[in-house]
Design an enzyme around this catalytic site. Structure first.
Site, mmCIF file in Angstrom:
data_model
loop_
_atom_site.group_PDB
_atom_site.id
_atom_site.type_symbol
_atom_site.label_atom_id
_atom_site.label_comp_id
_atom_site.label_asym_id
_atom_site.label_seq_id
_atom_site.Cartn_x
_atom_site.Cartn_y
_atom_site.Cartn_z
ATOM 1 N N TYR A 21 0.879 -1.159 0.000
ATOM 2 C CA TYR A 21 0.000 0.000 0.000
ATOM 3 C C TYR A 21 0.923 1.217 0.000
ATOM 4 O O TYR A 21 1.833 1.294 0.823
ATOM 5 C CB TYR A 21 -0.892 0.054 1.241
ATOM 6 C CG TYR A 21 -1.730 -1.173 1.501
ATOM 7 C CD1 TYR A 21 -2.363 -1.855 0.468
ATOM 8 C CD2 TYR A 21 -1.891 -1.643 2.811
ATOM 9 C CE1 TYR A 21 -3.143 -2.973 0.726
ATOM 10 C CE2 TYR A 21 -2.666 -2.762 3.076
ATOM 11 C CZ TYR A 21 -3.289 -3.424 2.033
ATOM 12 O OH TYR A 21 -4.054 -4.534 2.297
ATOM 13 N N CYS A 55 1.496 3.030 3.410
ATOM 14 C CA CYS A 55 1.813 2.198 4.571
ATOM 15 C C CYS A 55 3.249 2.467 5.011
ATOM 16 O O CYS A 55 4.184 2.325 4.227
ATOM 17 C CB CYS A 55 1.635 0.732 4.192
ATOM 18 S SG CYS A 55 2.481 -0.435 5.268
ATOM 19 N N PHE A 88 5.232 0.742 6.845
ATOM 20 C CA PHE A 88 6.057 -0.457 6.750
ATOM 21 C C PHE A 88 6.517 -0.699 5.311
ATOM 22 O O PHE A 88 7.640 -1.123 5.073
ATOM 23 C CB PHE A 88 5.282 -1.664 7.289
ATOM 24 C CG PHE A 88 4.944 -1.549 8.746
ATOM 25 C CD1 PHE A 88 5.842 -1.967 9.715
ATOM 26 C CD2 PHE A 88 3.732 -1.012 9.160
ATOM 27 C CE1 PHE A 88 5.540 -1.857 11.068
ATOM 28 C CE2 PHE A 88 3.422 -0.897 10.503
ATOM 29 C CZ PHE A 88 4.328 -1.321 11.454
ATOM 30 N N CYS A 89 5.630 -0.431 4.363
ATOM 31 C CA CYS A 89 6.006 -0.542 2.953
ATOM 32 C C CYS A 89 7.012 0.544 2.583
ATOM 33 O O CYS A 89 7.946 0.311 1.808
ATOM 34 C CB CYS A 89 4.763 -0.440 2.066
ATOM 35 S SG CYS A 89 3.504 -1.692 2.400
#
Length: 381
Positions: A111, A114, A116-117
């Site tokens: 995403y 996001c 974390f991404c």
């Protein structure tokens, strides 16, 4: 993070529609019509190892079919249109996805907003590793139906055979090991990060990954990568801090007030090129929903009434840990903790929370150095 909230909003909308007798025609109207791509800015919850359950026990239960439509359009369709455009450009620029000198072909399922991404992208960009992006629809998630792991990021690595790496910190540790290690294959490296399955207090299975902050190296390689005493331990500590604390400050800050929530979704509507009706729902209903969710997150994580103070304190703690003698936590060049913190913070760019952070903390000089190092791929061998 944002996408987990969007997914929850979309699912709530669909459930309300169904429970109130929504017609098949209505459901078809609300379903996205194009793949998810792009660069929009919106924020929610979730991340590398946690799926959002923010709407369980929600005050919106029983709100009727119109509210269900509003959530589905405002929460899901807004981001859906926003992220469409720039990933198409990314694909055009990333026709060759062989990581230079590594023999790896990388595909990132993500995403866009996001954190974390964003951590994974920061690592890949800094090290100059070309990769393809598949933007995942956070409501339907059809793009990752091939995987039992139903979260993002997921990285597919073609190293003679296709390997799937889950969890942002595992992805980063495994790739760093591969780039440095002289005698390990990617297949061997992946085996060092086993999935640990357990059930939470609600009886639902959860997955964690052992060793996810460890770069698996020989003693000689450890000495070369971490020449300063305790620098390896320091890196692991702050990587964990970024995952366990810093990410939880993002949503409450970008949706701190109705005005800030509206500004975030105004950006989404402008970038997404909505029609009049679609834009209305995405901007006003989506902003209202995310403002309420931000308040719930504030309570969940025991944040101060003014959540900016928690953000400022966290960022200044990070800068103080680096100290005045170092450019980065890694010394003269970024280490994995630098890349993790930078990846999390940069998802706020373009919003009031980001500007306030720059004006009221000491992070600007470090952040600008990180931005330059990443854009120039200074970690490329």
């Amino acid at each position: 993070m944002a996408a987990a909230c969007v997914r929850a909003l979309g699912q709530v909308g669909l459930r309300v529609l169904r429970s109130r007798g929504g017609t098949a025609g209505t459901a078809r109207l609300l379903q996205p019509r194009v793949p998810w791509h792009g660069t929009g800015r919106a924020y929610g919850t979730g991340g590398g190892g946690v799926r959002s359950k923010l709407l369980s026990g929600s005050p919106f239960r029983g709100g009727g079919r119109v509210l269900g439509c509003a959530f589905l359009l405002g929460g899901g369709f807004g981001l859906y249109q926003t992220v469409r455009f720039s990933v198409q450009q990314h694909f055009a620029q990333q026709e060759t996805t062989k990581a230079e000198g590594s023999g790896l072909q990388l595909t990132l399922y993500q995403y866009k907003t996001c954190p974390f991404c964003s951590k994974v992208r920061a690592f890949l960009d800094y090290h100059g590793l070309p990769y393809s992006i598949v933007e995942v629809n956070p409501v339907m998630r059809k793009e990752i139906k091939f995987s039992e792991y139903r979260k993002v990021p997921i990285l597919l690595v073609d190293a003679g055979e296709t390997l799937q790496l889950n969890d942002s910190s595992v992805i980063i540790s495994a790739l760093k090991t591969f780039l440095i290690s002289k005698d390990k294959t990617m297949q061997q490296i992946v085996s060092y990060y086993p999935a640990l399955r357990s059930k939470n207090e609600k009886g639902k299975e959860v997955v964690e990954y052992s060793n996810k902050y460890w770069v698996m190296l020989s003693e000689q390689e450890v000495e070369e990568l971490y020449p300063v005493k305790d620098s390896r331990k320091e890196e692991m500590k702050w990587r964990s801090w970024a995952d366990d604390w810093l990410v939880h400050l993002i949503s409450p800050n970008v949706y701190r007030s109705p005005g800030e929530a509206l500004a975030s979704f105004d950006y989404i509507v402008r970038e997404g090129k909505f029609g009049t009706v679609e834009g209305f729902f995405a901007k006003y209903v989506g902003a209202a929903a995310m403002f309420i969710i931000g308040k719930r997150l504030k309570s969940r994580h025991n944040l101060q009434d003014d959540v900016r103070q928690d953000l400022y304190r966290a960022v200044n703690d990070w800068v103080a840990a680096i100290g005045k003698e170092r450019k980065f936590m890694g010394g003269g060049k970024p280490n994995l903790a630098d890349l993790a913190v930078y990846g999390v913070l940069r998802v706020m760019e373009g919003l009031q929370a980001f500007d306030d952070m720059m004006d009221n903390t000491k992070v600007k000089a470090w952040y600008q150095r990180m931005e330059t190092a990443t854009q120039r791929h200074e970690g490329r061998k």
